[in-house]
Scaffold this motif. Structure first.
Motif, mmCIF file in Angstrom:
data_model
loop_
_atom_site.group_PDB
_atom_site.id
_atom_site.type_symbol
_atom_site.label_atom_id
_atom_site.label_comp_id
_atom_site.label_asym_id
_atom_site.label_seq_id
_atom_site.Cartn_x
_atom_site.Cartn_y
_atom_site.Cartn_z
ATOM 1 N N UNK A 157 51.779 25.938 181.223
ATOM 2 C CA UNK A 157 52.017 26.800 180.069
ATOM 3 C C UNK A 157 53.501 27.121 179.931
ATOM 4 N N UNK A 158 54.126 27.399 181.083
ATOM 5 C CA UNK A 158 55.571 27.674 181.058
ATOM 6 C C UNK A 158 56.340 26.438 180.605
ATOM 7 N N UNK A 159 55.901 25.250 181.135
ATOM 8 C CA UNK A 159 56.559 24.006 180.736
ATOM 9 C C UNK A 159 56.372 23.751 179.244
ATOM 10 N N UNK A 160 55.167 24.055 178.744
ATOM 11 C CA UNK A 160 54.905 23.857 177.313
ATOM 12 C C UNK A 160 55.797 24.761 176.470
ATOM 13 N N UNK A 161 55.946 26.015 176.912
ATOM 14 C CA UNK A 161 56.810 26.947 176.182
ATOM 15 C C UNK A 161 58.253 26.458 176.194
ATOM 16 N N UNK A 162 58.684 25.927 177.346
ATOM 17 C CA UNK A 162 60.048 25.391 177.428
ATOM 18 C C UNK A 162 60.216 24.183 176.514
ATOM 19 N N UNK A 163 59.161 23.324 176.475
ATOM 20 C CA UNK A 163 59.229 22.150 175.601
ATOM 21 C C UNK A 163 59.273 22.553 174.130
ATOM 22 N N UNK A 164 58.469 23.569 173.780
ATOM 23 C CA UNK A 164 58.476 24.047 172.389
ATOM 24 C C UNK A 164 59.849 24.590 172.028
ATOM 25 N N UNK A 165 60.437 25.365 172.951
ATOM 26 C CA UNK A 165 61.776 25.916 172.710
ATOM 27 C C UNK A 165 62.806 24.793 172.593
ATOM 28 N N UNK A 166 62.688 23.805 173.532
ATOM 29 C CA UNK A 166 63.617 22.679 173.482
ATOM 30 C C UNK A 166 63.463 21.891 172.187
ATOM 31 N N UNK A 167 62.208 21.758 171.726
ATOM 32 C CA UNK A 167 61.963 21.051 170.467
ATOM 33 C C UNK A 167 62.587 21.793 169.291
ATOM 34 N N UNK A 168 62.450 23.139 169.305
ATOM 35 C CA UNK A 168 63.078 23.935 168.239
ATOM 36 C C UNK A 168 64.597 23.787 168.273
ATOM 37 N N UNK A 169 65.153 23.826 169.498
ATOM 38 C CA UNK A 169 66.608 23.667 169.629
ATOM 39 C C UNK A 169 67.057 22.301 169.133
ATOM 40 N N UNK A 170 66.243 21.271 169.461
ATOM 41 C CA UNK A 170 66.583 19.918 169.004
ATOM 42 C C UNK A 170 66.511 19.806 167.485
ATOM 43 N N UNK A 171 65.498 20.475 166.896
ATOM 44 C CA UNK A 171 65.390 20.449 165.440
ATOM 45 C C UNK A 171 66.603 21.112 164.787
ATOM 46 N N UNK A 172 67.028 22.255 165.362
ATOM 47 C CA UNK A 172 68.216 22.929 164.836
ATOM 48 C C UNK A 172 69.443 22.045 165.002
ATOM 49 N N UNK A 173 69.527 21.415 166.195
ATOM 50 C CA UNK A 173 70.668 20.533 166.461
ATOM 51 C C UNK A 173 70.664 19.337 165.510
ATOM 52 N N UNK A 174 69.459 18.744 165.329
ATOM 53 C CA UNK A 174 69.360 17.595 164.418
ATOM 54 C C UNK A 174 69.717 17.988 162.996
ATOM 55 N N UNK A 175 69.268 19.199 162.597
ATOM 56 C CA UNK A 175 69.605 19.671 161.256
ATOM 57 C C UNK A 175 71.117 19.862 161.104
ATOM 58 N N UNK A 176 71.736 20.399 162.158
ATOM 59 C CA UNK A 176 73.191 20.590 162.123
ATOM 60 C C UNK A 176 73.911 19.258 162.053
ATOM 61 N N UNK A 177 73.432 18.288 162.864
ATOM 62 C CA UNK A 177 74.041 16.955 162.862
ATOM 63 C C UNK A 177 73.867 16.302 161.495
ATOM 64 N N UNK A 178 72.666 16.500 160.902
ATOM 65 C CA UNK A 178 72.407 15.915 159.585
ATOM 66 C C UNK A 178 73.358 16.491 158.537
ATOM 67 N N UNK A 179 73.553 17.822 158.581
ATOM 68 C CA UNK A 179 74.471 18.456 157.640
ATOM 69 C C UNK A 179 75.901 17.984 157.862
ATOM 70 N N UNK A 180 76.293 17.884 159.159
ATOM 71 C CA UNK A 180 77.646 17.425 159.474
ATOM 72 C C UNK A 180 77.849 15.986 159.006
ATOM 73 N N UNK A 181 76.826 15.145 159.241
ATOM 74 C CA UNK A 181 76.908 13.753 158.799
ATOM 75 C C UNK A 181 77.013 13.668 157.286
ATOM 76 N N UNK A 182 76.239 14.521 156.601
ATOM 77 C CA UNK A 182 76.283 14.538 155.134
ATOM 78 C C UNK A 182 77.667 14.944 154.634
ATOM 79 N N UNK A 183 78.259 15.947 155.280
ATOM 80 C CA UNK A 183 79.605 16.382 154.886
ATOM 81 C C UNK A 183 80.639 15.280 155.123
#
Length: 399
Positions: A157-183
């Motif tokens: 359960x702890x690992x799943x919570x960490x994975x969910x958090x890591x997935x959210x962080x990756x989504x934010x990071x990917x969104x930031x990279x996408x915006x930076x790439x677009x700029x």
């Protein structure tokens, strides 16, 4: 976890049986014996309720075994009840090694104290003791397995919570990279426009100024400047077209239809929060404008119907590109339907597919979701391209 209430009840019940056995089998109980029994009970209760460190429990249990030996020889009572009380503690309070060690000691005490008793007494006492120890072993083993399973579940359960958090962080990071790439891409496009279009227009303005100054004064010079300007404008137009082609890669043009479909699905997911998954085969071939338009409209209609009518929470879309045809499968997990009557939506889907020579099918059952399948012939794409070539049309509109 052991049931503490049940253990407490068993402990008091066994102590009560020990006291009852002493009263029944010893008619000459004196004050010293009573004090001895109280010390025995106090030591037993301290170990269960107060002592926390393992070595303290071991010392207390060792003292109890000595008390049992003395009490049975001196005060009397029923040997099996003494041994059952000790067996409960040895199998509950200690780890596997000390559990086994103390069980052997208890069995040895049982043999020692029943040495002068009859064979039947030995058989009954040691037999019952063996069964009880075996049962306690089994209960302890099952309890340990439950504890291990609980620990493993907590870790997962702890690992799943960490994975969910890591997935959210990756989504934010990917969104930031996408915006930076677009700029960065916009910045590159602006430079391309500035370097090609801006330079060409500036040069044309200069040339027009020169023509204006020579106009009426020197017709030959004006004609020469006009010819040079025309030639320069043609070359600039070629350069601008080349720059545009670089900005818009060939791969984008070829698979623009698929990219538009992906954009539709991503927009739908953001707006509704529904889980929509789009998958392709490894090999793909470009869709022509008719095919892309038909697939786009059908996916759009299917998404809307799954949300509005099917009450679906998940949709799977798979595009299988084979050597000769494309098979598109759309499946949701909605409520489905029984005895469905084909309405305008389904009729529209079917007509769109059949108009470009494809096959349209659907299937649904109550509580089993809705399935749509369409097949488009790859030859149809080649035929449309050929028609475009024969008509002398620019093939850029077919991607």
């Amino acid at each position: 976890m052991w049931n503490k209430k049940l253990l407490t009840f068993l402990r008091y019940y066994t102590l009560l049986l020990i006291i009852a056995g002493i009263i029944l089998k010893n008619e000459n109980i004196n004050s010293v014996m009573i004090i001895f029994i109280f010390i025995f009970i106090i030591n037993n209760q301290l170990r269960f309720f107060s002592l926390e460190k393992n070595y303290q429990k071991i010392i207390s249990f060792g003292i109890e075994l000595i008390f049992i030996t003395i009490s049975y020889k001196w005060i009397g009572g029923y040997l099996i009840i003494y041994l059952i009380l000790s067996a409960i503690d040895s199998n509950i309070l200690f780890d596997r090694f000390m559990q086994s060690f103390f069980n052997i000691v208890i069995a040895f005490i049982g043999v020692y104290l029943s040495y002068n008793e009859s064979l039947e007494f030995k058989f009954v006492t040691l037999g019952i003791l063996g069964v009880i120890i075996a049962i306690l072993y089994f209960i302890k083993d099952e309890n340990d397995k439950k504890l291990q399973a609980q620990e493993l579940y907590d870790k997962l359960r702890i690992s799943e919570e960490k994975l969910v958090k890591a997935n959210r962080d990756l989504e934010v990071y990917a969104s930031s990279i996408e915006e930076l790439t677009l700029l960065r891409e916009r910045n590159r496009i602006s430079r391309e426009i500035h370097d090609s279009v801006g330079h060409a227009l500036s040069a044309i303005v200069i040339q027009l100024g020169a023509i204006e100054r020579t106009l009426g004064k020197s017709p030959e010079v004006t004609k020469e400047l006009t010819r040079e300007l025309k030639k320069f404008a043609q070359n600039s137009l070629k350069d601008i077209r080349s720059a545009v082609r670089e900005i818009k890669p060939k791969e984008f043009e070829e698979f623009e239809g698929i990219l538009i479909i992906e954009e539709l699905i991503n927009s739908f997911k953001k707006l509704t929060g529904m889980d929509v998954r789009l998958a392709f085969t490894k090999e793909k071939w470009p869709l022509n404008s008719d095919q892309a338009f038909v697939i786009y409209r059908i996916i759009q209609e299917f998404l809307a119907n799954s949300l509005r009518h099917g009450k679906a929470t998940s949709i799977q879309i798979f595009m299988a590109f084979t050597e000769y045809k494309l098979v598109v499968t759309l499946k949701d997990n909605g409520v489905g339907a029984k005895g469905l009557v084909e309405g305008m939506g389904l009729k529209s889907m079917r007509e769109r597919v059949t108009e470009i020579g494809g096959i349209f099918e659907y299937n649904t059952k109550l509580e089993q979701g809705f399935l749509v399948k369409l097949e488009l012939d790859k030859k149809e794409k080649l035929k449309i391209h050929s028609q475009g070539d024969n008509n002398g049309e620019n093939k850029d509109h077919i991607s």
